[in-house]
Design a protein around this motif. Structure first.
Motif, PDB file in Angstrom:
ATOM      1  N   TYR A  69       0.839  -1.193   0.000  1.00 43.32           N
ATOM      2  CA  TYR A  69       0.000   0.000   0.000  1.00 43.32           C
ATOM      3  C   TYR A  69       0.883   1.256   0.000  1.00 43.32           C
ATOM      4  CZ  TYR A  69      -2.835   3.793   1.754  1.00 43.32           C
ATOM      5  OH  TYR A  69      -3.424   5.012   1.910  1.00 43.32           O
ATOM      6  N   GLN A  94       1.263   4.193  -2.789  1.00 41.37           N
ATOM      7  CA  GLN A  94       1.134   5.628  -2.532  1.00 41.37           C
ATOM      8  C   GLN A  94       2.343   6.391  -3.073  1.00 41.37           C
ATOM      9  OE1 GLN A  94      -1.025   7.694  -1.493  1.00 41.37           O
ATOM     10  NE2 GLN A  94      -2.556   6.666  -0.244  1.00 41.37           N
ATOM     11  N   LYS A 124       2.441   9.247  -5.956  1.00 43.69           N
ATOM     12  CA  LYS A 124       3.028  10.584  -5.789  1.00 43.69           C
ATOM     13  C   LYS A 124       4.113  10.832  -6.821  1.00 43.69           C
ATOM     14  CE  LYS A 124       1.446  12.023  -1.602  1.00 43.69           C
ATOM     15  NZ  LYS A 124       0.742  13.285  -1.534  1.00 43.69           N
ATOM     16  N   ARG A 169      -7.076   1.579 -11.798  1.00 47.96           N
ATOM     17  CA  ARG A 169      -6.073   1.567 -10.733  1.00 47.96           C
ATOM     18  C   ARG A 169      -5.305   0.261 -10.787  1.00 47.96           C
ATOM     19  NH1 ARG A 169      -8.075   3.930  -5.017  1.00 47.96           N
ATOM     20  NH2 ARG A 169      -8.950   5.893  -5.723  1.00 47.96           N
ATOM     21  N   HIS A 197      -4.080  -2.707  -2.897  1.00 49.52           N
ATOM     22  CA  HIS A 197      -5.438  -2.291  -2.570  1.00 49.52           C
ATOM     23  C   HIS A 197      -5.501  -0.992  -1.764  1.00 49.52           C
ATOM     24  CE1 HIS A 197      -9.655  -2.471  -1.735  1.00 49.52           C
ATOM     25  NE2 HIS A 197      -9.378  -2.204  -0.474  1.00 49.52           N
ATOM     26  N   GLY A 198      -6.319  -0.070  -2.242  1.00 45.96           N
ATOM     27  CA  GLY A 198      -6.529   1.178  -1.514  1.00 45.96           C
ATOM     28  C   GLY A 198      -5.630   2.305  -1.950  1.00 45.96           C
ATOM     29  N   PHE A 256      -4.333  12.392 -11.609  1.00 46.32           N
ATOM     30  CA  PHE A 256      -5.251  12.847 -10.558  1.00 46.32           C
ATOM     31  C   PHE A 256      -6.706  12.752 -10.992  1.00 46.32           C
ATOM     32  CE2 PHE A 256      -7.607  16.073  -8.198  1.00 46.32           C
ATOM     33  CZ  PHE A 256      -7.265  15.745  -6.907  1.00 46.32           C
ATOM     34  N   TYR A 278      -7.647   8.956 -10.272  1.00 38.54           N
ATOM     35  CA  TYR A 278      -7.851   8.967  -8.822  1.00 38.54           C
ATOM     36  C   TYR A 278      -9.197   9.559  -8.425  1.00 38.54           C
ATOM     37  CZ  TYR A 278      -6.909  10.150  -3.904  1.00 38.54           C
ATOM     38  OH  TYR A 278      -6.977  10.300  -2.546  1.00 38.54           O
ATOM     39  N   LYS A 279      -9.313  10.896  -8.452  1.00 39.28           N
ATOM     40  CA  LYS A 279     -10.523  11.521  -7.918  1.00 39.28           C
ATOM     41  C   LYS A 279     -11.682  11.518  -8.898  1.00 39.28           C
ATOM     42  CE  LYS A 279      -9.362  13.000  -3.815  1.00 39.28           C
ATOM     43  NZ  LYS A 279     -10.077  13.246  -2.606  1.00 39.28           N
ATOM     44  N   TYR A 307     -12.454  13.907 -10.770  1.00 38.53           N
ATOM     45  CA  TYR A 307     -12.894  15.273 -11.036  1.00 38.53           C
ATOM     46  C   TYR A 307     -11.702  16.199 -10.837  1.00 38.53           C
ATOM     47  CZ  TYR A 307     -13.643  14.928  -5.934  1.00 38.53           C
ATOM     48  OH  TYR A 307     -13.504  14.687  -4.595  1.00 38.53           O
ATOM     49  N   PHE A 319      -5.391  21.013  -6.098  1.00 38.05           N
ATOM     50  CA  PHE A 319      -4.913  19.639  -5.920  1.00 38.05           C
ATOM     51  C   PHE A 319      -3.405  19.528  -6.075  1.00 38.05           C
ATOM     52  CE2 PHE A 319      -4.801  19.578 -10.498  1.00 38.05           C
ATOM     53  CZ  PHE A 319      -3.834  18.642 -10.799  1.00 38.05           C
ATOM     54  N   TYR A 347       5.219  11.225   0.635  1.00 39.56           N
ATOM     55  CA  TYR A 347       4.274  10.377   1.352  1.00 39.56           C
ATOM     56  C   TYR A 347       4.792  10.080   2.753  1.00 39.56           C
ATOM     57  CZ  TYR A 347       1.070   6.796   2.679  1.00 39.56           C
ATOM     58  OH  TYR A 347       0.127   6.092   3.373  1.00 39.56           O
ATOM     59  N   SER A 373      -1.944  18.965   0.976  1.00 40.05           N
ATOM     60  CA  SER A 373      -2.703  19.278  -0.226  1.00 40.05           C
ATOM     61  C   SER A 373      -3.924  18.383  -0.326  1.00 40.05           C
ATOM     62  CB  SER A 373      -1.830  19.071  -1.463  1.00 40.05           C
ATOM     63  OG  SER A 373      -1.629  17.700  -1.671  1.00 40.05           O
ATOM     64  N   GLY A 374      -4.764  18.707  -1.293  1.00 43.12           N
ATOM     65  CA  GLY A 374      -6.002  17.968  -1.477  1.00 43.12           C
ATOM     66  C   GLY A 374      -5.785  16.484  -1.697  1.00 43.12           C
ATOM     67  N   VAL A 375      -4.685  16.137  -2.370  1.00 43.04           N
ATOM     68  CA  VAL A 375      -4.430  14.738  -2.676  1.00 43.04           C
ATOM     69  C   VAL A 375      -4.222  13.941  -1.389  1.00 43.04           C
ATOM     70  CG1 VAL A 375      -2.998  13.192  -4.036  1.00 43.04           C
ATOM     71  CG2 VAL A 375      -3.286  15.543  -4.754  1.00 43.04           C
ATOM     72  N   GLU A 407      -7.443  12.022   1.449  1.00 40.43           N
ATOM     73  CA  GLU A 407      -7.918  10.649   1.523  1.00 40.43           C
ATOM     74  C   GLU A 407      -6.847   9.752   2.133  1.00 40.43           C
ATOM     75  OE1 GLU A 407      -8.876   8.528  -2.147  1.00 40.43           O
ATOM     76  OE2 GLU A 407      -8.757   6.761  -0.869  1.00 40.43           O
ATOM     77  N   ARG A 421      -7.272   7.421   5.377  1.00 44.37           N
ATOM     78  CA  ARG A 421      -7.057   5.986   5.258  1.00 44.37           C
ATOM     79  C   ARG A 421      -5.975   5.515   6.221  1.00 44.37           C
ATOM     80  NH1 ARG A 421      -8.237   2.696   1.091  1.00 44.37           N
ATOM     81  NH2 ARG A 421      -8.661   4.450  -0.254  1.00 44.37           N
ATOM     82  N   GLU A 427     -15.445   1.931   3.254  1.00 39.20           N
ATOM     83  CA  GLU A 427     -14.401   0.923   3.116  1.00 39.20           C
ATOM     84  C   GLU A 427     -13.989   0.320   4.454  1.00 39.20           C
ATOM     85  OE1 GLU A 427     -10.012   0.984   1.316  1.00 39.20           O
ATOM     86  OE2 GLU A 427     -11.432   2.285   0.293  1.00 39.20           O
TER      87      GLU A 427
END
Lengths: 342, 338
Positions: free
Chosen positions: A38, A42, A46, A168, A177-178, A247, A251-252, A254, A259, A293, B74-76, B79, B83, B111
């Motif tokens: 995971y 991430q 990034k 994804r 996952h996630g 993005f 991901y989102k 939208y 962002f 991250y 940031s917005g990213v 989530e 989580r 979730e």
């Protein structure tokens, strides 16, 4: 490696100063970023946009240009990606996704070409103009998102249609996952390959590098600097514009205001660290992905300001010390060469 | 990029040490552990986010719960931060602070059905079912704003009052509408000047802009200004102090930002909302799947009237405002949020 170690030691001193155990913090940092799939997901998520903005900066550096405008280019690009994604809902995936990405690339390219044109035509310096274009992009898009296209009570555009979504990676490898890492990682890697091919295997790339190394000689050799300048910055803009794939499509689903938070600027650091080489850019992006991250994961233990400081120290050390070391080694080599000559 | 390989090796090593440590932590903790993710502004706004943090600290002292918090950049990261909290074994209740969390916290709550979630200022859509482990904490900002609007309109000497909002958004519009209707209800001739600092989240952290807007309104005759603008409001307060005018603070009691120049503050008990949610979780009475409303009746929104600002508000006016409060509570006056 030395640079990294030094910066972590200095960071450790800072952590000690606020009364936390640096070993616990670092253990968290590494176990959360590289200790699980995971976390790796991430980090890769990034890293993906940084590959694009890193390439964007690198390609202009190679041509002797400073593109500080990746931030604005990616804002325009990502917004267009989202707009195409939610407007042409009747198109099938295999058409819609390329269309959306193309729109993003074109938007970014336009945003890069404008300062390129101003430089070529009037000699206006691209550093100032790309920065100004960042402001224009941020202003225009935040106006459009807030007043024209937003979903009420939010700061984002409507959802793109399902057929525009990029898969994804956890669909293929459930270990991820996630984590939001998605297919655009491969698009980024393909872009790396593309840039490599362009720079070292095509005539355009050769001319571009020639301008970067010595513009006067290049022009004397019959290369039109003006045209190459516009084209290079447009290309840099297009690369930045593709960030939207990660993005928005991956991901989102939208476009959300704010962002990016400096992805465009970190791209410059990525390019510098990678010495403007595509393969280096992939590695440097992953490195920055870990830093970004990782600093989020240790945020429960140390304040955000401190993790920002840590990040900045690491970057500072990496960039200066690698420069310093390489100069030192070349100096050493020269000495050896001189010795052997004697 | 030669440094990367040893880097990974070190990482794996430390990763293992991290894992072994974790297993000792897993031994069923007795105390409740709460995770909280702040709005992009983060701590230090002396208003909204800080109110949330106060609630957390109080729960830590009085209910001896443990807590951890994240201030995503940031917005990213929003989530990912939620989580990260949700996937920790020992954290069982997670807060998102601010309307911007609406989508992310809904998804994460679905979730992680075994964890409990709460979101301040959740954008509640009655058409969509909330997950049963998520509670939306909503405030009737328009009711509190109505009362301070009444107060401002009764006390103005120039018949002109001002409103300064942060980000022009539906949430802040609720403050504006309530203030407007309140002022007009007692003083229909009162002029209400309205200004917003911007259209993005940054508009909540721009004191320079706040001061500029406030000075503009003062030059147009406003002598009382209500702000709902986070850190931006500190600039509004600064302008009022310079020009000897009055400000109505927001979210927390802002009296101490400029004693003597703060007429009152429209308080929004974000801290109590958080504290109560934590207490309900400990007591086993946490109920998700619905919106919990904090209104004037439950003192979820209110205005400040205490020893500090007593001398600024004459007794008969205070009485008049209190009567209107009772009418709102009894339903005789309904305050629209639109």
């Amino acid at each position: 490696m030395l640079a990294l170690l030094l910066s972590f030691i200095i960071g450790g001193v800072f952590i000690l100063l606020i009364g936390k155990d640096p070993f616990v913090v670092y253990a968290m940092f590494f176990s959360q970023t590289m200790g699980s799939w995971y976390g790796i997901g991430q980090v890769l998520f990034k890293a993906t946009p940084l590959i694009f903005t890193g390439l964007s900066a690198a390609i202009s550096f190679r041509a002797g240009l400073f593109n500080i405008g990746a931030e604005g280019q990616l804002i325009i690009g990502s917004f267009l990606v989202a707009m195409v994604g939610c407007t042409f809902s009747s198109l099938p995936s295999f058409l819609l996704i390329p269309c959306a990405l193309l729109a993003g690339a074109l938007g970014g390219a336009l945003w890069g070409a404008i300062p390129g044109f101003l430089k070529a035509k009037f000699g206006a310096h691209e550093v100032i103009n790309t920065i100004m274009m960042n402001f224009v992009a941020a202003g225009v898009i935040s106006y459009l998102v807030t007043n024209v296209y937003s979903v009420p009570a939010t700061v984002h555009t409507p959802q793109i249609t399902a057929s525009a979504e990029l898969l994804r990676l956890d669909v293929f490898a459930s270990a991820f996952h996630g984590s939001p890492v998605n297919v655009s990682l491969f698009i980024a890697l393909a872009a790396c390959g593309g840039v490599y091919y362009l720079l070292w295997r095509t005539r355009f790339g050769y001319e571009l590098r020639a301008i970067g190394l010595n513009p006067i000689a290049a022009e004397y050799g019959g290369i039109s600097i003006a045209r190459r300048t516009v084209l290079t910055l447009a290309l840099a803009g297009a690369l930045a514009g593709l960030v939207g794939g990660n993005f928005v499509l991956g991901y989102k689903h939208y476009y959300e205001l704010g962002f990016s938070e400096g992805i465009g600027f970190i791209g410059i650091a990525v390019a510098l660290l990678a010495r403007n080489h595509p393969i280096g850019i992939v590695l440097a992006s992953i490195f920055f992905g870990i830093l970004e991250y990782g600093s989020l994961t240790i945020n429960t233990m140390v304040p955000k300001e401190l993790s920002n400081i840590l990040q900045a120290i690491v970057i500072l050390f990496m960039i200066t010390l690698t420069k310093f070391l390489s100069r030192w080694t070349t100096h050493l080599q020269e000495c050896i060469v001189q010795d052997s000559n004697v | 990029m030669k440094p990367l390989l040893p880097f990974i090796l070190v990482g794996i090593l430390l990763g293992y040490s991290g894992c072994t440590k974790k297993s000792s932590e897993d031994q069923k903790p007795e105390v409740l552990k709460v995770g909280l993710v702040f709005d992009v502004g983060g701590r230090g706004d002396k208003s909204f986010n800080d109110a949330a943090f106060r609630g957390l600290v109080r729960a830590n002292k009085e209910l001896s719960v443990e807590y951890e918090y994240i201030e995503p950049g940031s917005g990213v990261d929003r989530e990912a931060a939620l989580r990260q909290m949700a996937s920790r074994d020992n954290i069982s209740l997670i807060f998102g602070i601010g309307f911007i969390f609406t989508d992310d916290i809904t998804n994460i709550a679905k979730e992680f059905p075994a964890k409990k979630f709460a979101c301040i200022d959740y954008t509640y859509d009655s058409l969509k079912q909330l997950p049963s482990n998520l509670v939306a904490l909503e405030f009737k900002e328009e009711e509190g704003s109505y009362l301070v609007g009444v107060l401002a309109a009764l006390l103005t000497k120039t018949n002109t009052v001002g409103f300064i909002g942060g980000m022009e958004s539906p949430l802040i519009k609720k403050f504006e509408r309530g203030y407007f209707s309140g002022a007009k209800s007692v003083n229909p001739k009162c002029d209400i000047l309205v200004g917003y600092a911007g259209i993005t989240g940054d508009a909540f952290k721009n004191p320079g802009k706040g001061k500029e807007l406030a000075l503009g309104q003062i030059s147009h005759g406003a002598d009382i200004i209500y702000h709902a603008s986070g850190v931006t409001g500190l600039g509004v307060i600064e302008a009022a102090r310079e020009q000897q005018k009055l400000v109505i603070g927001v979210d927390s009691d802002q009296y101490h930002e400029a004693p003597g120049y703060i007429l009152t503050s429209m308080t929004k008990v974000v801290d109590i909302a958080i504290f109560e949610t934590i207490r309900a979780t400990i007591g086993g009475t946490f109920i998700g799947g619905h919106a919990r409303i904090f209104d004037l009746k439950s003192k979820g929104v209110d205005y400040v009237y205490d020893d500090n600002n007593k001398n600024l508000i004459p007794e008969h006016i205070h009485q008049q405002v209190e009567q209107i409060r009772n009418k709102i509570i009894s339903g005789e006056i309904t305050v629209s949020s639109q």
